[in-house]
Design a protein around this motif. Structure first.
Motif, short mmCIF file in Angstrom:
data_model
loop_
_atom_site.label_atom_id
_atom_site.label_comp_id
_atom_site.label_asym_id
_atom_site.label_seq_id
_atom_site.Cartn_x
_atom_site.Cartn_y
_atom_site.Cartn_z
N ARG B 250 2.81 9.57 5.37
CA ARG B 250 2.61 8.20 4.89
C ARG B 250 2.75 8.12 3.37
O ARG B 250 3.29 7.17 2.83
CB ARG B 250 1.23 7.71 5.31
N LYS B 251 2.25 9.17 2.69
CA LYS B 251 2.28 9.09 1.22
C LYS B 251 3.71 9.05 0.68
O LYS B 251 3.95 8.60 -0.44
CB LYS B 251 1.48 10.22 0.58
N ASP B 252 4.67 9.55 1.47
CA ASP B 252 6.07 9.50 1.03
C ASP B 252 6.82 8.31 1.60
O ASP B 252 8.00 8.13 1.35
CB ASP B 252 6.79 10.80 1.42
N ASN B 256 4.72 2.28 0.96
CA ASN B 256 3.37 2.76 0.66
C ASN B 256 3.35 3.50 -0.68
O ASN B 256 2.43 3.35 -1.48
CB ASN B 256 2.89 3.68 1.78
N PHE B 257 4.40 4.29 -0.90
CA PHE B 257 4.50 5.06 -2.13
C PHE B 257 4.44 4.14 -3.35
O PHE B 257 3.70 4.37 -4.30
CB PHE B 257 5.81 5.85 -2.12
N VAL B 260 0.85 2.43 -3.62
CA VAL B 260 -0.18 3.36 -4.09
C VAL B 260 0.05 3.71 -5.55
O VAL B 260 -0.88 3.76 -6.36
CB VAL B 260 -0.21 4.63 -3.21
#
Lengths: 244, 790
Positions: B250-252, B256-257, B260
């Protein structure tokens, strides 16, 4: 210029005040500081102005010095009508002709004795050097001292040196010894007397101290915004002979 | 009680007397508080809105894209430990033909399950309904896309789906956690006109792309405590035979990236800027309160002579500090809430998800109050202690004249003739070096703030100049659904309006150096490329390397590689060759970091003949519409990235966001400069009005006296300019890497004009304050100044 002959000496007018009044209005309160003063001061004389607080002598001195303008009446310095001068011309008048000495010396703390004097000589037309001026008040050895390094009497003598360094026509002193003890006061008065004698400067001196009147040529007494008497003093004393 | 009232009255009158300075202090403090409250309030709101939306829509933890895998593979994936929910789907890029647009737009088409809502990444339908899985002409689109095109439920538009032009009817408008920040392929900014996200029934979409009983995209949610790394590793092994191009967490995930990242940056700036303002206000507080106490020595002595104790006297002045703090705090909170609201509104333009109202934690208010109190105490307490400790006898006696010394400077300049007024200026500055130093630092901060905020613009202008005008000079780039034989370039050349073309081959790879690895694309470039060109670290055009890789500096840093090192290249598509290649060059890139090699070498690496995945095209603008019309109907074209539109979008975004922010910082910088300079001038005037009046009596003109007072202000301002520029330089230098993400590189560039503008703004601010002070000097009361004792 109308000259007056007195005791066989031709007296030249320095100041002529005609029916001068000064009214201060502050917060609805009307204070008449001067109520019709007529006065003539002559070249080279030393006069003492006496009178209680609020009698109008400081107001007159300020007006003579071009710090303030009267509410009505006319004032002449030689041929110049000060009452008709613009603020700028009054500044120029102070710069070129007037020396001031104050009760609290008003030296610039960030400048040395020599520099305090240079402050004035730099903008004057034909000044003496700072060294000469300090020599006249007996402080030639304190040239590079800052005010904070000088005693009260010394500070006042520097202030006198600063006032006379431009070779002013008039020297106006408002309680010059007011903050000093009598011994120191004498030294300061000696400096003033010497300047008056050697430079021929018309000198007006305000004091609360009646003893000082004996060193003057004329004593002018004030009360309630008016001159109540002008007395000649035929036997002028040297400052060191004064008692108070 | 009467006693307290009298002292309070005195306090209020003191405050009224210094109202100008009081406002300056409170405003500077308010700015710090407002920045803090608005940043943290916005951070909290964004985070809470994001988490709420992710929860509500069951946003996935792991994402994977592949070529084609049978539905049966799902069972194998389920067996990976830690996997909770799996959603398979079909994702396809389509070209759109929109009624009000001549140029083509691209769309991302996602499948919806045959029954019910998606298990993961749910689409929140705002109006209308989910498209029916049976009807191939029904879609739901994001409301952002619909709004940009004035479309609504019931309207239709055309799309080229797998080579066939079809009319699609909008049956619903929705929102998705996957495209909160909706970046189209090849674009740098969200552009709702040129990129749309839409959903279609699984069956209909499968039919269009020959993916019956198969999927090409996968999302997974993990069990609590599962190892994301392990799941991704095993998933990649399973998907490899099916053309998996590497799964990611998810962080990539792109949207979302960005979200965030934005929150992180906001949190950084919320922590970096407020202390500057609070320190400056603390300094001003100290100077002003110290001065009040100095002028009221005798009153303090008198109070003590009357029998007030140290505490009571200190409290009078402490209350003054507290009032200033509370005014600043109050204004700061109001300003902060207003600014926070504005920021949230701004975010809704770029981040498409339901944003909550600005919600500020009581904790933030409490910390704002505590921090402003600390700042106030830091500045005021020392001065107040002085007042409290003053012995009555000392306080009543006249202070001795401030002692000065002839400094080294005087001796150095002794041979020169310096006018006494000038000497006074220098002596006064050197007599109070700490105060002069702090004034310089205070004004320098405002210069630095200006330099730092304008640095953003310089940096972006450099990015634009290099990226759009030196590196990527094509009008548009066509990308194909499948790799095509290089001959396709000739077909493109014959399309209307095409002036020049350049082929490009793009291959997904994983670059590995020891334990470090990164998923990137290698771009194959021809020799003598004239449209999309490769630039070295000095922005000189270079030829693509034949025997190795030219690597973006950013990637080289990430993977700890330097020129001459070998890097393992694992190709993630077609035959998936793995090879070791040397890094032969480093290139400087500002947008999107990639690896490059000669297109022939890349094709050899892929064990393929001359193949391209896209064509860069330079278009004659007179025939652009004809070309667009042709391209809209051309099958096999997966996407058209238009550089001019990208640039326009980029600029528009900058205008909307950056300029507002920069305008704001310019205002703040002016305020600091003004606050500091005004206070310095007022304090100097208060301390020296007697000396200045004496000078006036001695025959100095108003201008000459003003020179002494403002000369000092001038010197301090001048001295602060280089300090401020240097400080701004350092702050920008420190900020530059903090702003660099995996997509953008904020190059460290400060144009001379930035220093120029910063200096101008600060000088104008100082001049205005000088003019105000000049009026005060002109109004000096000569007679009364002489009569009073210092």
């Amino acid at each position: 210029m109308p000259d007056v002959v007195q005791d066989g000496t031709r007296l030249v007018e320095t100041f002529r005040a005609e029916r001068i009044t000064k009214v201060y209005e502050t917060g609805g309160l009307r204070v008449e500081a001067l109520r019709g003063v007529d006065l003539t001061l002559y070249e080279g004389e030393l006069v003492v102005l006496l009178g209680p607080s609020g009698s109008g002598k400081s107001t007159l001195l300020n007006i003579l010095g071009g710090l303030d303008l009267p509410t009505s009446g006319r004032l002449f310095f030689k041929n110049l009508e000060l009452t008709a001068c613009s603020p700028h011309n009054l500044t120029m008048y102070r710069r070129d002709h007037v020396g001031f000495v104050f009760q609290f010396y008003n030296l610039i703390p960030s400048l040395t004795a020599r520099e305090n004097i240079s402050l004035v000589t730099e903008i004057a037309e034909d000044p003496m050097s700072a060294e000469e001026a300090l020599e006249m008040v007996g402080l030639e050895h304190r040239l590079d001292h800052f005010p904070s390094q000088l005693s009260g009497g010394e500070q006042q003598r520097v202030a006198i040196a600063r006032a006379i360094a431009k070779r002013p026509n008039v020297l106006l002193c408002d309680e010059p010894t007011g903050a000093l003890d009598s011994n120191t006061g004498v030294v300061v008065l000696q400096a003033l007397e010497r300047a008056n004698r050697e430079l021929g400067t018309t000198t007006a001196l305000i004091t609360h101290n009646a003893g000082i009147k004996d060193m003057s040529e004329r004593v002018i007494r004030f009360a309630d915004g008016q001159i109540i008497s002008v007395d000649e003093n035929p036997e002028k004393k040297a400052p060191e002979e004064l008692t108070w | 009680m009467i006693r307290v009232d009298a002292l309070n009255r005195k306090l209020l009158r003191d405050l009224w007397r210094i109202k100008g300075q009081a406002i300056a202090i409170s405003m500077v403090m308010a700015c710090g508080i407002a920045l803090m409250i608005s940043s943290f309030g916005t951070v909290t709101t964004l985070e809470e809105s994001m988490n709420a939306f992710y929860d509500r829509t069951r946003f996935a933890d792991v994402f994977a894209t592949l070529k084609r895998a049978p539905d049966s593979l799902k069972k194998d994936i389920e067996r990976i430990p830690g996997v909770s929910i799996i959603e398979t789907r079909i994702v396809a890029a389509v070209n759109l033909d929109l009624p009000n647009m001549t140029e083509p737009a691209t769309g991302q088409l996602l499948s919806l399950p045959e029954r019910g809502a998606p298990l993961l990444n749910d689409v929140i339908i705002l109006s209308g309904r989910y498209p029916s899985s049976q009807r191939p002409n029904e879609v739901a689109v994001t409301d952002a896309f619909a709004n940009a095109h004035d479309l609504t439920v019931g309207d239709s538009f055309k799309a080229i789906i797998n080579g066939n032009k079809r009319s699609l009817e909008i049956v619903g408008l929705g929102m998705t956690p996957e495209y909160i920040y909706a970046l189209g392929p090849g674009s740098l900014m969200p552009d709702d006109k040129r990129f749309g996200v839409m959903w279609m029934g699984r069956k209909a979409l499968a039919a269009a792309f020959d993916l019956d009983g198969a999927f090409n995209s996968l999302t997974i949610s993990l069990q609590l405590g599962a190892s994301e790394y392990e799941v991704i590793r095993r998933l990649d092994v399973l998907l490899e035979p099916y053309g998996g191009v590497g799964s990611y967490a998810r962080k990539d995930q792109l949207s979302n990236f960005f979200l965030v990242n934005e929150i992180t940056q906001l949190r950084t700036s919320g922590a970096v800027f407020p202390p500057v303002f609070l320190l400056v206000s603390a300094f001003l507080m100290n100077v002003v309160v110290s001065r009040i106490i100095a002028t009221e020595r005798e009153q303090i002595g008198l109070l003590k002579a009357f029998g007030y104790n140290d505490l009571e006297v200190g409290w009078v002045y402490l209350k003054l500090v507290l009032i200033l703090v509370f005014i600043g705090l109050g204004m700061g909170i109001a300003l902060g809430i207003w600014m926070g609201g504005g920021m949230i509104t701004m975010y809704t333009t770029y981040y498409k998800f339901p944003l909550l109202n600005l919600g500020i934690d009581t904790g933030v208010f409490t910390s704002a109050a505590i921090i402003s109190l600390i700042a106030g105490m830091l500045g005021g307490l020392g001065a107040v202690r002085q007042a409290a400790r003053l012995s009555p006898a000392v306080a009543m006696a006249p202070p001795v004249p401030t002692s000065y010394k002839a400094g080294a400077l005087s001796r150095f300049f002794a041979p020169l003739t310096i006018s006494q007024p000038t000497r006074m200026i220098f002596r006064h500055v050197t007599r109070f070096p700490v105060r002069a130093g702090l004034t310089i630092i205070g004004v320098a901060f405002s210069v630095a703030l200006m330099v730092m905020s304008l640095f953003f613009l310089d940096s972006i202008e450099r990015v634009i100049a290099v990226y759009f005008f030196q590196a990527e000079r094509q009008t548009l780039t066509l990308s194909f659904v499948e790799p095509r034989p290089a001959l396709v370039e000739q077909e493109i050349q014959h399309l209307p309006g095409v002036i020049k073309t350049q082929p490009v081959r793009s291959v997904s790879v994983r670059l590995r150096n020891g334990h470090l690895s990164d998923r990137k694309a290698i771009q194959g470039i021809v020799s003598g490329a004239d449209l999309a060109r490769l630039l070295d670290t000095d922005q000189k055009v270079i030829e693509p390397p034949l025997g190795g890789l030219a690597l973006s500096k950013h990637i080289a840093n990430d993977l700890n590689l330097k020129v001459g090192d070998l890097v393992t290249v694992e190709v993630l598509q077609e035959r998936r060759p793995v090879e070791q290649l040397p890094v032969v060059r480093l290139v400087e890139e500002y947008l999107g970091f990639q690896a490059y090699m000669h297109i022939d070498s890349l094709n050899r690496l892929m064990k393929e003949g001359p193949t391209v995945t896209g064509i860069h095209v330079m278009v004659d603008s007179r025939y652009a519409d004809d070309l667009y019309a042709t391209l809209k109907d051309t099958p096999g074209v997966a996407g058209i990235a238009q550089q001019t539109a990208t640039l326009a979008g980029f600029r528009e975004t900058m205008d909307n966001t950056m300029n507002v922010m920069i305008g704001f910082y310019v205002a703040l910088a002016s305020l600091i400069a003004f606050g500091v300079a005004y206070n310095a001038a007022r304090i100097a005037l208060s301390e020296r009005s007697r000396a200045l009046a004496s000078l006036r009596v001695l025959g100095f003109t108003r201008e000459e006296v003003t020179y002494i007072l403002l000369g000092e202000l001038g010197i301090l301002t001048l001295a602060s300019l280089p300090v401020g520029c240097l400080l701004g330089y350092s702050m920008a230098l420190a900020m530059s890497p903090m702003l660099t993400t995996d997509l953008y590189n904020f190059p460290f560039v400060i144009e001379p004009s930035t220093y120029g503008w910063s200096i101008i703004v600060v000088c104008v601010s100082a001049t205005i304050c000088g003019l105000i002070t000049r009026q005060r000097v002109f109004g000096l009361e000569l007679v009364s100044a002489l009569k009073t004792r210092e």
